[in-house]
Design a protein around this motif. Structure first.
Motif: not given
Length: 220
Positions: A2, A4, A6, A8-9, A12-13, A34-35
């Motif tokens: 991704s 995006r 790290a 942010e991921r 979110e995860a 998950r990220a």
């Protein structure tokens, strides 16, 4: 991979997993898997699992401090209101993420303690500003403490109502709450009638206030 960031991921995860499994049942490895990042990246970004939960308080504190620092003696109370609004708008912008955090802090004692510590940081910042504005003497310390607490509690009252789904227009409720709060600490001149008005404008306050004074018949 991704594109995006790290951070942010990871956030979110983490929030997705906390909602699915619960905070205690989610590990750092679960979050990084998950990220799609490694443990080293996680700990370069967040010191602990708790830190993934909370907004970047340092950024918010910096924004509050900047807003307060940009005020004058005459606009200090407006600055306090608008600084508190910055925090409210941050949570409103988070949407469901803020609501997930609220549910977690209600059930996980360690997160609740962390939340309280964050609130105390905001209150100390308001107290220091208000104490200086009031003169900075020992006779104003208690008043500044009380007002800072009232500002934070008014903000939190509106925020909690929104988080519980009880406030359809939190900004309007915030305006009303802050008008009442500031009014508690505003001392009118003897024999004068006064009212507290909270408003929003994109114009510079140094431009707006002279015009308001003209309309009210007040000296500039």
């Amino acid at each position: 991979m991704s594109a995006r960031p790290a951070k942010e991921r990871l956030v979110e995860a983490a929030f997705a997993l906390f909602a699915e499994r619960g905070y205690e049942q989610t590990t750092v490895d679960d979050i990084t898997d998950r990220a799609g990042v490694g443990r080293t990246t996680f700990f370069r970004t967040f010191p602990t699992k708790e830190d993934v939960i909370f907004p970047d308080h340092e950024v918010l504190l910096g924004a509050i401090e900047s807003r307060l620092a940009g005020s004058t003696d005459r606009t200090a109370l407006i600055a306090v209101t608008e600084a508190a609004r910055l925090v409210l708008r941050h949570y409103l912008a988070e949407g469901e993420r803020a609501m997930t955090r609220y549910r977690l802090t209600r059930t996980v004692p360690a997160l609740r303690d962390r939340e309280i510590a964050g609130v105390q940081q905001y209150q100390r910042l308001f107290r220091r500003f208000l104490h200086r504005w009031m003169g900075g003497g020992p006779d104003t310390a208690l008043r500044a403490e009380l007002m800072a607490g009232a500002v934070v509690n008014a903000h939190n009252h509106v925020l909690r109502r929104w988080l519980r789904g009880q406030a359809s227009d939190p900004e309007r409720e915030f305006d009303a709450a802050m008008t009442e709060t500031v009014g508690l600490f505003s001392r009118p001149r003897e024999g004068a009638e006064s009212s507290i008005v909270v408003f929003r404008t994109s114009k510079d306050l140094d431009t707006v206030l002279p015009e308001l004074n003209r309309l009210l018949g007040e000296p500039g």
